[in-house]
Design a protein around this motif. Sequence first.
Motif, mmCIF file in Angstrom:
data_model
loop_
_atom_site.group_PDB
_atom_site.id
_atom_site.type_symbol
_atom_site.label_atom_id
_atom_site.label_comp_id
_atom_site.label_asym_id
_atom_site.label_seq_id
_atom_site.Cartn_x
_atom_site.Cartn_y
_atom_site.Cartn_z
ATOM 1 N N LEU A 32 0.857 -1.178 0.000
ATOM 2 C CA LEU A 32 0.000 0.000 0.000
ATOM 3 C C LEU A 32 0.896 1.231 0.000
ATOM 4 C CD1 LEU A 32 -3.049 0.659 0.223
ATOM 5 C CD2 LEU A 32 -2.735 0.813 2.682
ATOM 6 N N GLY A 33 0.743 2.086 -0.989
ATOM 7 C CA GLY A 33 1.549 3.301 -1.070
ATOM 8 C C GLY A 33 1.165 4.294 0.011
ATOM 9 N N ARG A 34 2.022 5.297 0.198
ATOM 10 C CA ARG A 34 1.766 6.292 1.252
ATOM 11 C C ARG A 34 0.456 7.030 1.048
ATOM 12 N NH1 ARG A 34 7.816 8.738 1.652
ATOM 13 N NH2 ARG A 34 8.688 7.019 2.848
ATOM 14 N N ALA A 35 0.177 7.424 -0.183
ATOM 15 C CA ALA A 35 -1.059 8.166 -0.455
ATOM 16 C C ALA A 35 -2.282 7.290 -0.210
ATOM 17 C CB ALA A 35 -1.060 8.698 -1.886
ATOM 18 N N ALA A 36 -2.235 6.040 -0.642
ATOM 19 C CA ALA A 36 -3.365 5.129 -0.429
ATOM 20 C C ALA A 36 -3.540 4.826 1.053
ATOM 21 C CB ALA A 36 -3.152 3.837 -1.215
ATOM 22 N N PHE A 37 -2.429 4.660 1.768
ATOM 23 C CA PHE A 37 -2.505 4.418 3.213
ATOM 24 C C PHE A 37 -3.143 5.617 3.903
ATOM 25 C CE2 PHE A 37 -0.998 4.531 7.553
ATOM 26 C CZ PHE A 37 -1.136 3.217 7.959
ATOM 27 N N ARG A 38 -2.739 6.807 3.521
ATOM 28 C CA ARG A 38 -3.292 8.028 4.121
ATOM 29 C C ARG A 38 -4.788 8.154 3.836
ATOM 30 N NH1 ARG A 38 -3.027 10.999 8.333
ATOM 31 N NH2 ARG A 38 -3.398 13.181 7.978
ATOM 32 N N ARG A 39 -5.223 7.805 2.625
ATOM 33 C CA ARG A 39 -6.664 7.844 2.305
ATOM 34 C C ARG A 39 -7.433 6.846 3.178
ATOM 35 N NH1 ARG A 39 -4.645 8.191 -2.923
ATOM 36 N NH2 ARG A 39 -5.051 5.985 -3.300
ATOM 37 N N ALA A 40 -6.891 5.656 3.350
ATOM 38 C CA ALA A 40 -7.549 4.650 4.192
ATOM 39 C C ALA A 40 -7.601 5.124 5.643
ATOM 40 C CB ALA A 40 -6.810 3.315 4.097
ATOM 41 N N GLU A 41 -6.516 5.730 6.099
ATOM 42 C CA GLU A 41 -6.466 6.247 7.468
ATOM 43 C C GLU A 41 -7.510 7.349 7.677
ATOM 44 O OE1 GLU A 41 -3.089 7.659 10.640
ATOM 45 O OE2 GLU A 41 -2.744 8.097 8.527
ATOM 46 N N MET A 42 -7.617 8.255 6.721
ATOM 47 C CA MET A 42 -8.589 9.345 6.833
ATOM 48 C C MET A 42 -10.029 8.821 6.803
ATOM 49 S SD MET A 42 -7.177 12.296 7.317
ATOM 50 C CE MET A 42 -6.256 11.361 8.519
ATOM 51 N N ALA A 43 -10.285 7.810 5.985
ATOM 52 C CA ALA A 43 -11.623 7.214 5.941
ATOM 53 C C ALA A 43 -11.954 6.572 7.285
ATOM 54 C CB ALA A 43 -11.700 6.174 4.824
ATOM 55 N N CYS A 44 -10.977 5.924 7.882
ATOM 56 C CA CYS A 44 -11.186 5.293 9.187
ATOM 57 C C CYS A 44 -11.371 6.356 10.276
ATOM 58 C CB CYS A 44 -10.001 4.381 9.509
ATOM 59 S SG CYS A 44 -10.283 3.324 10.935
#
Length: 66
Positions: A32-44
């Motif tokens: 999982l790339g940094r940008a995708a990880f950050r999007r998942a984190e923000m959704a959570c």
Amino acid sequence: EIAHYCDFRTLLQAVKAIGANRVGAGRRSGLLGRAAFRRAEMACEALRTPAGLPLTYGVITLYAHA
């Protein structure tokens, strides 16, 4: 069951610890790339409650009688 975690990384570690980190067809084959990880984190984070980030488990209890 609902468990609460203080941050997204801790929540992911809990998921991985119970072996629920495998998904079926269509799963990501790479990291999982940094940008995708950050999007998942923000959704959570949008789901955060005063108790923390919620993680819901479905529990099945099985009783067997001989």
